[in-house]
Write an enzyme that holds these catalytic residues in place. Sequence first.
Site, mmCIF file in Angstrom:
data_model
loop_
_atom_site.group_PDB
_atom_site.id
_atom_site.type_symbol
_atom_site.label_atom_id
_atom_site.label_comp_id
_atom_site.label_asym_id
_atom_site.label_seq_id
_atom_site.Cartn_x
_atom_site.Cartn_y
_atom_site.Cartn_z
ATOM 1 N N CYS A 116 160.547 61.706 -53.713
ATOM 2 C CA CYS A 116 159.094 61.728 -53.525
ATOM 3 C C CYS A 116 158.459 63.031 -53.995
ATOM 4 O O CYS A 116 157.241 63.095 -54.165
ATOM 5 C CB CYS A 116 158.751 61.479 -52.062
ATOM 6 S SG CYS A 116 159.129 59.796 -51.507
ATOM 7 N N HIS A 256 151.454 64.360 -51.193
ATOM 8 C CA HIS A 256 152.246 63.142 -51.301
ATOM 9 C C HIS A 256 151.785 62.173 -50.220
ATOM 10 O O HIS A 256 151.569 62.560 -49.071
ATOM 11 C CB HIS A 256 153.731 63.482 -51.136
ATOM 12 C CG HIS A 256 154.608 62.284 -50.993
ATOM 13 N ND1 HIS A 256 154.586 61.232 -51.882
ATOM 14 C CD2 HIS A 256 155.538 61.955 -50.037
ATOM 15 C CE1 HIS A 256 155.462 60.314 -51.500
ATOM 16 N NE2 HIS A 256 156.038 60.728 -50.386
ATOM 17 N N ASN A 286 153.324 54.304 -50.006
ATOM 18 C CA ASN A 286 154.144 55.376 -50.575
ATOM 19 C C ASN A 286 154.769 54.874 -51.873
ATOM 20 O O ASN A 286 155.675 54.046 -51.854
ATOM 21 C CB ASN A 286 155.220 55.782 -49.572
ATOM 22 C CG ASN A 286 156.101 56.922 -50.060
ATOM 23 O OD1 ASN A 286 156.022 57.332 -51.218
ATOM 24 N ND2 ASN A 286 156.958 57.431 -49.184
#
Length: 334
Positions: A116, A256, A286
């Site tokens: 990520c 993020h 996500n």
Amino acid sequence: MDKINAVITGVGGYVPEDVLTNEDISKMVDTTDEWIMTRVGIKERRILKGEGVGLSYMGIRAVKQLLEKTNLNPEEVEVVLTATTTPDHHFPTTSSIIAYHTGCKNAMTFDMQGACAGFLYALETGANYIRSGRYKKVVVVSGDKMTSITDYQDRSTCPLFGDACGAVLLEPTTEEFGVLDTILRTDGVGYPHLIMKSGGSAYPPSHETVDNREHFVYQDGRVVFKYAVSYMADVAAEIAEKNGLTHDDIAWIVPHQANLRIIDATAKRLGVDMDKVMINIQKYGNTSAGTIPICLWEWENQLKKGDNLILAAFGAGFTWGAVYLKWGYDGKKA
């Protein structure tokens, strides 16, 4: 000789058309819209459908859009690098597929895997190619088809993930714009807590690994949240302090998009109001390496030359980091 900085001169992006809502998820596993919204802040996510359709499908479209918006001849691109956890194949690289289908036939290509935090790792890598003075046009692609490794029988993970991909063009400048500072960190203590257990060289695919559902994301949510909520906020605060930036100096935080509570903690740590934080987790979930470039893509028309941006991310590994980015142009989203 003047110092060379690497500045973003354009952004492209792609999100699939198909939407998977919390109501859809609640028909697969024991969960509710209220629970998902309260815990993570996600309302829906995009999913890439179609047999034989991988990350490159989204990357090709993001790069084509980027080239069109920047009026760049693809044959001028010297590097195409892709950050992803979900490549089309173990080999060849997804970058080679993207470069081929976008006409970047003179570019060297390679993939990176920073989970990520992948976009931050790829952005710093691409910036270093520019800073070397040897390269003038570097395309950084970053995204994931997370639905390809999401277990829709696991109520703890299947509401979290979606698919998206972004791309940015890096070019040299001798002005104080672009990627001005980067902090990247890794602590392998976290590797068992966020992992796809099988499919690599340690545990190759077998009937047993498939039957045990070991080719999907496994996450110990409590452990990951504990580290993420502190590490992402800490590194964002560290890079701001290191560069003498107060909350008034920061135009945007670009976090993020994993969990709204983590995003909120990062903003509070920097003393920045939430209206200066890019948030689209409610729409896309996500998308791993895709979250930050997709934010830049969506907000591009609101960005102004000279805006101070703090990018921050946390991912598997554990990997985390922050980038101080001074935006190089006034918004021109197509």
